[in-house]
Design a protein around this motif. Sequence first.
Motif, PDB file in Angstrom:
ATOM      1  N   CYS A   1      39.210  40.917  37.893  1.00 12.00           N
ATOM      2  CA  CYS A   1      38.160  40.986  38.876  1.00 12.00           C
ATOM      3  C   CYS A   1      38.293  39.459  39.289  1.00 12.00           C
ATOM      4  O   CYS A   1      38.195  38.905  40.384  1.00 12.00           O
ATOM      5  CB  CYS A   1      36.580  41.096  38.743  1.00 12.00           C
ATOM      6  SG  CYS A   1      35.822  40.152  37.420  1.00 12.00           S
ATOM      7  N   GLY A   2      38.536  38.404  38.184  1.00 17.88           N
ATOM      8  CA  GLY A   2      38.666  37.198  38.281  1.00 17.88           C
ATOM      9  C   GLY A   2      37.407  36.253  38.397  1.00 17.88           C
ATOM     10  O   GLY A   2      37.470  35.221  38.515  1.00 17.88           O
ATOM     11  N   ASN A   3      36.425  36.964  38.558  1.00 14.40           N
ATOM     12  CA  ASN A   3      35.094  36.355  38.306  1.00 14.40           C
ATOM     13  C   ASN A   3      34.063  36.443  37.346  1.00 14.40           C
ATOM     14  O   ASN A   3      33.272  35.808  37.097  1.00 14.40           O
ATOM     15  CB  ASN A   3      34.482  36.927  39.819  1.00 14.40           C
ATOM     16  CG  ASN A   3      35.215  36.729  40.958  1.00 14.40           C
ATOM     17  OD1 ASN A   3      35.662  35.495  41.319  1.00 14.40           O
ATOM     18  ND2 ASN A   3      35.379  37.736  41.692  1.00 14.40           N
ATOM     19  N   CYS A   4      34.465  37.412  36.583  1.00 13.54           N
ATOM     20  CA  CYS A   4      33.420  37.811  35.324  1.00 13.54           C
ATOM     21  C   CYS A   4      33.786  36.785  34.391  1.00 13.54           C
ATOM     22  O   CYS A   4      34.799  35.949  34.170  1.00 13.54           O
ATOM     23  CB  CYS A   4      33.683  39.255  34.923  1.00 13.54           C
ATOM     24  SG  CYS A   4      35.183  39.628  33.961  1.00 13.54           S
TER      25      CYS A   4
ATOM     26  N   CYS B   1      37.061  37.117  32.646  1.00 10.75           N
ATOM     27  CA  CYS B   1      38.488  36.399  33.284  1.00 10.75           C
ATOM     28  C   CYS B   1      38.331  35.188  33.503  1.00 10.75           C
ATOM     29  O   CYS B   1      39.367  34.610  33.272  1.00 10.75           O
ATOM     30  CB  CYS B   1      38.336  37.176  34.661  1.00 10.75           C
ATOM     31  SG  CYS B   1      38.873  38.629  34.953  1.00 10.75           S
TER      32      CYS B   1
ATOM     33  N   CYS C   1      38.328  41.981  30.989  1.00 13.04           N
ATOM     34  CA  CYS C   1      37.446  42.044  32.240  1.00 13.04           C
ATOM     35  C   CYS C   1      36.533  42.876  32.030  1.00 13.04           C
ATOM     36  O   CYS C   1      36.657  44.057  31.747  1.00 13.04           O
ATOM     37  CB  CYS C   1      38.412  42.271  33.484  1.00 13.04           C
ATOM     38  SG  CYS C   1      37.661  42.487  34.897  1.00 13.04           S
ATOM     39  N   GLN C   2      35.270  42.544  32.357  1.00 14.71           N
ATOM     40  CA  GLN C   2      33.872  43.370  32.119  1.00 14.71           C
ATOM     41  C   GLN C   2      33.922  44.739  33.222  1.00 14.71           C
ATOM     42  O   GLN C   2      33.374  45.436  32.870  1.00 14.71           O
ATOM     43  CB  GLN C   2      32.891  42.619  32.408  1.00 14.71           C
ATOM     44  CG  GLN C   2      32.936  41.291  31.572  1.00 14.71           C
ATOM     45  CD  GLN C   2      31.589  41.026  30.786  1.00 14.71           C
ATOM     46  OE1 GLN C   2      30.635  41.198  31.403  1.00 14.71           O
ATOM     47  NE2 GLN C   2      31.832  40.665  29.586  1.00 14.71           N
TER      48      GLN C   2
HETATM   49 ZN   LIG Z   1      36.904  40.390  35.164  1.00 13.47          ZN
END
Ligand SMILES: [Zn+2]
Length: 447
Positions: free
Chosen positions: A138-141, A144, A152-153
Amino acid sequence: MKSTISRRRLLQKAAAVGGAALAVPGPNAQGQSSRPAAPGRRFRGWVCRGTGPGRTTLQELTLRPIGGRQVVVRTEATNLCYSNASDVLGLPGMFGGPMAQMPLIQGHGGVGVVEAVGPDVRRVQVGDRVCVSGTPQCGNCYQCLRGRADMCQFLGRQGPNDLVPIAEMGDGTPVYASSHIGGLAELMVTFEEWIVPVFTKASAVELGMVCSCVSVAGLGTATSQTLAAVAPGSTAAIVGCGPLGLSAVQGARIAGASKIIAIDPVRARRELALKVGATHALDPNVEGDKLVAKVREMTSTPNNRLWSGGRDSGGLLGGSGADFVIEGVGADRAKPKVEAGPDPTGVLPMRQAYEMCAPGGHVITTSLPAGTISFPAVFFAIGGRTHHAGQAGGANPMRDIPRFVAMLDAGQYDAKALATRVVPIERMLEAYEEVVYRTTVTAIMTA
Ligand SMILES: [Zn+2]
Ligand SMILES: [Zn+2]
């Protein structure tokens, strides 16, 4: 341009994509235009339901409308992963619980061409060639952001309450995509977190191979910076030469290891390992309980003079061993019809992998063993072996998968050698039998 946020619109979008964690819509910063998939688009998919052999049947399906960050991918190729075999073939050890009764398309990965995107998708456009990665990013959790995209969650958001119906059968029964992927079908309906665009002219089979969970994991262990990338000139031992191990062998070769010892009970796999980059191959059944000693002997340096930068195999903790050990064995899902390994649970090879590592070296484990592992505590505590446990070999999908595709395009990674069986969608089940009985290295289904 200023966008107006309406609560009602957000809720409508959430309903369209289901699952709370996945349904949060985002702004369309790139002005990406969405194109809905043709309403009522028909496609074929292998749907699993119930228990026992015969639970997986090829069905004519109708695509449901998409929304939010959903992406529809026309499948080119999907790898038939060993870890999925119990669920597809209905073997003992299949994933039970409420999931067993959900009509589910298995297959946790694939490659293809984007056919439609939801209004909030930014990562890809219609017409892009993509890898649908077994691991989302996701790039945001938190994971990440801390550099562990392999954890990644979103990976944990695949339970019965997270999945959304993506299609329906003739009688209207909703059908779900396992892992939000459902690679065993002509269309995959996923979320953009699972998508990696790949810009290549590689064939469907070769691209399907290099982008598969196993190749990504194997190349990840050896070359990704997340865990312990193999250093040039170092020694490496690869324990288990399925498609993951054979990708790790290639990764170690690409990384510049000076000695690559491939270990597998199956003769054909040892021979293939030598063909794709191993410098030596060992049969664990022949070596027996001398396997670790043999690897230590093979990785002894010519210089054993301790005043001159040398090391020897003596002392409490032993001086020799492989600098990098990559383990990819795991438990047997069925009794192999080829040479079986020394331990069907996969625990013994994992322990041996740890013990054959040099002090100061790195052990990277990737497999799905069954049971409990134990080590002599002092050896474990101060032996200097660093254990790296990662999902997908620590590969960071958006960073590493395009790099692995570049290795294929540059002729560094031999995908063809690993795709020892290629079948059209209609013959998926017979190829899966070969995978689970290990009479083929792996198999690629084309759609
Ligand atoms: Zn993530
Ligand atoms: Zn897999």
